[in-house]
Write a protein that holds these residues in place. Structure first.
Motif, mmCIF file in Angstrom:
data_model
loop_
_atom_site.group_PDB
_atom_site.id
_atom_site.type_symbol
_atom_site.label_atom_id
_atom_site.label_comp_id
_atom_site.label_asym_id
_atom_site.label_seq_id
_atom_site.Cartn_x
_atom_site.Cartn_y
_atom_site.Cartn_z
ATOM 1 N N ARG A 119 3.178 14.846 8.432
ATOM 2 C CA ARG A 119 1.939 15.513 8.808
ATOM 3 C C ARG A 119 1.402 16.228 7.576
ATOM 4 N NH1 ARG A 119 5.486 15.017 12.823
ATOM 5 N NH2 ARG A 119 4.802 14.943 15.000
ATOM 6 N N ASP A 120 0.155 15.952 7.238
ATOM 7 C CA ASP A 120 -0.396 16.495 5.990
ATOM 8 C C ASP A 120 -0.318 18.014 5.942
ATOM 9 O OD1 ASP A 120 -0.934 13.961 5.112
ATOM 10 O OD2 ASP A 120 -3.070 14.003 5.659
ATOM 11 N N TYR A 121 -0.596 18.664 7.052
ATOM 12 C CA TYR A 121 -0.602 20.125 7.042
ATOM 13 C C TYR A 121 0.807 20.688 6.849
ATOM 14 C CZ TYR A 121 0.682 19.605 12.014
ATOM 15 O OH TYR A 121 1.301 19.267 13.196
ATOM 16 N N GLU A 122 1.833 19.955 7.296
ATOM 17 C CA GLU A 122 3.200 20.422 7.075
ATOM 18 C C GLU A 122 3.609 20.235 5.619
ATOM 19 O OE1 GLU A 122 5.108 19.963 11.542
ATOM 20 O OE2 GLU A 122 5.711 18.533 9.986
ATOM 21 N N VAL A 123 3.232 19.105 5.024
ATOM 22 C CA VAL A 123 3.506 18.893 3.601
ATOM 23 C C VAL A 123 2.767 19.939 2.768
ATOM 24 C CG1 VAL A 123 3.263 17.290 1.663
ATOM 25 C CG2 VAL A 123 3.960 16.441 3.910
ATOM 26 N N GLU A 124 1.565 20.291 3.197
ATOM 27 C CA GLU A 124 0.813 21.342 2.508
ATOM 28 C C GLU A 124 1.568 22.669 2.562
ATOM 29 O OE1 GLU A 124 -3.304 23.930 3.077
ATOM 30 O OE2 GLU A 124 -3.026 22.086 4.214
ATOM 31 N N ALA B 243 4.332 22.633 0.099
ATOM 32 C CA ALA B 243 3.764 22.877 -1.234
ATOM 33 C C ALA B 243 3.521 24.365 -1.441
ATOM 34 C CB ALA B 243 2.470 22.093 -1.404
ATOM 35 N N GLN B 244 3.102 25.054 -0.387
ATOM 36 C CA GLN B 244 2.872 26.489 -0.508
ATOM 37 C C GLN B 244 4.174 27.247 -0.768
ATOM 38 O OE1 GLN B 244 0.669 26.931 3.260
ATOM 39 N NE2 GLN B 244 -1.050 27.689 2.051
ATOM 40 N N PHE B 245 5.257 26.833 -0.116
ATOM 41 C CA PHE B 245 6.544 27.467 -0.395
ATOM 42 C C PHE B 245 6.916 27.283 -1.873
ATOM 43 C CE2 PHE B 245 7.714 26.729 4.277
ATOM 44 C CZ PHE B 245 7.427 28.039 4.628
ATOM 45 N N ASP B 246 6.707 26.082 -2.391
ATOM 46 C CA ASP B 246 6.969 25.839 -3.811
ATOM 47 C C ASP B 246 6.086 26.730 -4.685
ATOM 48 O OD1 ASP B 246 9.010 23.886 -3.706
ATOM 49 O OD2 ASP B 246 7.568 22.278 -3.401
ATOM 50 N N GLU B 247 4.824 26.829 -4.330
ATOM 51 C CA GLU B 247 3.882 27.620 -5.134
ATOM 52 C C GLU B 247 4.221 29.111 -5.084
ATOM 53 O OE1 GLU B 247 0.326 26.377 -3.258
ATOM 54 O OE2 GLU B 247 0.244 24.445 -4.323
ATOM 55 N N ASP C 33 -0.615 28.711 10.903
ATOM 56 C CA ASP C 33 0.252 28.733 12.083
ATOM 57 C C ASP C 33 1.052 27.429 12.120
ATOM 58 O OD1 ASP C 33 1.490 29.031 14.487
ATOM 59 O OD2 ASP C 33 -0.327 28.992 15.711
ATOM 60 N N ARG C 34 2.347 27.519 11.854
ATOM 61 C CA ARG C 34 3.218 26.341 11.816
ATOM 62 C C ARG C 34 4.350 26.509 12.826
ATOM 63 N NH1 ARG C 34 -0.726 24.999 9.929
ATOM 64 N NH2 ARG C 34 -1.192 24.350 7.785
ATOM 65 N N THR C 35 3.998 26.930 14.035
ATOM 66 C CA THR C 35 4.999 27.239 15.055
ATOM 67 C C THR C 35 5.905 26.055 15.335
ATOM 68 O OG1 THR C 35 3.491 28.828 16.092
ATOM 69 C CG2 THR C 35 5.346 28.026 17.419
ATOM 70 N N SER C 36 5.338 24.864 15.492
ATOM 71 C CA SER C 36 6.133 23.687 15.827
ATOM 72 C C SER C 36 7.158 23.379 14.731
ATOM 73 C CB SER C 36 5.222 22.479 16.052
ATOM 74 O OG SER C 36 5.993 21.310 16.279
ATOM 75 N N MET C 37 6.729 23.398 13.485
ATOM 76 C CA MET C 37 7.636 23.090 12.381
ATOM 77 C C MET C 37 8.737 24.134 12.278
ATOM 78 S SD MET C 37 6.843 22.306 8.353
ATOM 79 C CE MET C 37 6.165 23.922 7.965
ATOM 80 N N THR D 254 6.417 17.878 -2.945
ATOM 81 C CA THR D 254 6.977 16.542 -3.105
ATOM 82 C C THR D 254 8.299 16.428 -2.374
ATOM 83 O OG1 THR D 254 5.932 16.268 -5.257
ATOM 84 C CG2 THR D 254 7.786 14.822 -4.750
ATOM 85 N N LEU D 255 8.471 15.352 -1.620
ATOM 86 C CA LEU D 255 9.724 15.086 -0.939
ATOM 87 C C LEU D 255 10.190 13.694 -1.325
ATOM 88 C CD1 LEU D 255 9.102 16.487 2.646
ATOM 89 C CD2 LEU D 255 10.651 17.397 0.937
ATOM 90 N N ASP D 256 11.197 13.634 -2.167
ATOM 91 C CA ASP D 256 11.748 12.353 -2.590
ATOM 92 C C ASP D 256 12.730 11.896 -1.521
ATOM 93 O OD1 ASP D 256 12.951 10.196 -3.750
ATOM 94 O OD2 ASP D 256 13.414 11.182 -5.649
ATOM 95 N N GLU D 257 12.480 10.745 -0.945
ATOM 96 C CA GLU D 257 13.359 10.237 0.106
ATOM 97 C C GLU D 257 14.787 10.028 -0.379
ATOM 98 O OE1 GLU D 257 10.418 10.444 2.944
ATOM 99 O OE2 GLU D 257 12.566 10.120 3.150
#
Length: 294
Positions: A251-256, A259-263, A224-228, A284-287
């Motif tokens: 936020r670790d769960y958002e970066v996760e 990663a799932q979208f990439d996967e 559940d990523r409603t906020s994002m 990975t998010l390169d600034e």
């Protein structure tokens, strides 16, 4: 070329945000991506990426005009590019797509010609050399049966299913299975299901049991990523850009989830028989990551 339709009979399962973020995930890996959203309602992919400024302009060229053989310009002029992906923006004419196609069919039959109303999106894409110009095409139809969905299926021949982790979601999967089978038999085409992506999962015991019953491969289970996701709609961007540019802290769960979208994108590419030339480390998010296109 890999082409697929992101579809669910159940509304509100994150179909459009999944399509949008997978498009960006494919592009992040170096693939050329075209997105064709077909939803006549306002809360659509064009709105998410902020390219819907001409949707109410009756004089503007649009995809429906091309589908009924009355374009006002070349197909390439329809394209808007955001976050490196090409998009054909939705237009209000999509609301009358069925009527337009029926009129064209009647005109053809009056002259003794055949006309497949479900084949017109595929025709437009082929005539525009889309299979040669792009590596991935994603179509995002509305969550209702009709010419939008049927043209999407006929054009792509592949489905990716966002699944609500509920009994309603399970019923929608079974209904789509029957729909795709019947449509394929009616038009003598092969339609495949690449996989299913449970979305908005909160980890309850009931949901875990329902997940076990999904009859397709599941490359990832998105929580559940409603906020994002609400933030993406507010800022009109993908989750990748939202986390990179609009979050004050990671936020670790958002970066996760990124990663799932990439996967999921890698999974779909493999299922579709293509290989991305430069896949990033998932999430990975390169600034200093440059924009591929403006």
């Amino acid at each position: 070329m890999l082409a697929y339709t992101v579809y669910s009979e159940a509304g509100g399962v994150g179909k459009t945000t999944l399509a949008a973020n997978l498009a960006v995930a494919h592009r992040r890996a170096g693939l050329d991506v075209l997105v064709v959203p077909l939803d006549p309602q306002d809360g659509d992919l064009s709105r998410l990426f902020g390219v819907d400024v001409d949707r109410a302009d009756a004089s503007a060229d649009n995809l429906v005009r091309h589908m009924v053989g009355s374009p006002r310009g070349p197909f390439t002029d329809l394209i808007h590019t955001v976050e490196g992906i090409d998009i054909i923006p939705e237009h209000n004419a999509l609301a009358d797509l069925q009527d337009h196609l029926r009129r064209e069919k009647q005109k053809a039959e009056d002259f003794g010609e055949s006309y497949n109303i479900h084949a017109q999106l595929r025709r437009v894409l082929q005539e525009a050399d889309v299979p040669q110009e792009y590596d991935v095409v994603i179509v995002d139809p509305p969550a209702t049966e009709g010419p939008h969905l049927y043209n999407a299926i006929y054009a792509t021949r592949n489905l990716l299913l966002p699944v609500e982790p509920s009994a309603k979601g399970q019923a929608a999967v079974r209904g789509l299975e029957d729909l795709a089978k019947n449509f394929a038999e009616q038009l003598n085409i092969n339609v495949g299901v690449l996989g299913a992506v449970p979305v908005g999962v909160k980890g309850t015991s009931d949901q875990q049991e329902l997940l076990k019953e999904i009859p397709y491969e599941v490359p990832a289970v998105i929580g559940d990523r409603t906020s994002m996701m609400e933030g993406c709609w507010r800022q009109q961007c993908s989750a990748f850009r939202y986390v990179r540019e609009h979050r004050s802290r990671r936020r670790d769960y958002e970066v996760e989830t990124l990663a799932q979208f990439d996967e999921i994108a890698r999974f779909v590419e493999k299922e579709g028989g293509i290989e991305a030339p430069n896949p990033p480390e998932p999430g990975t998010l390169d600034e200093d990551e440059p924009e591929v296109k403006a």
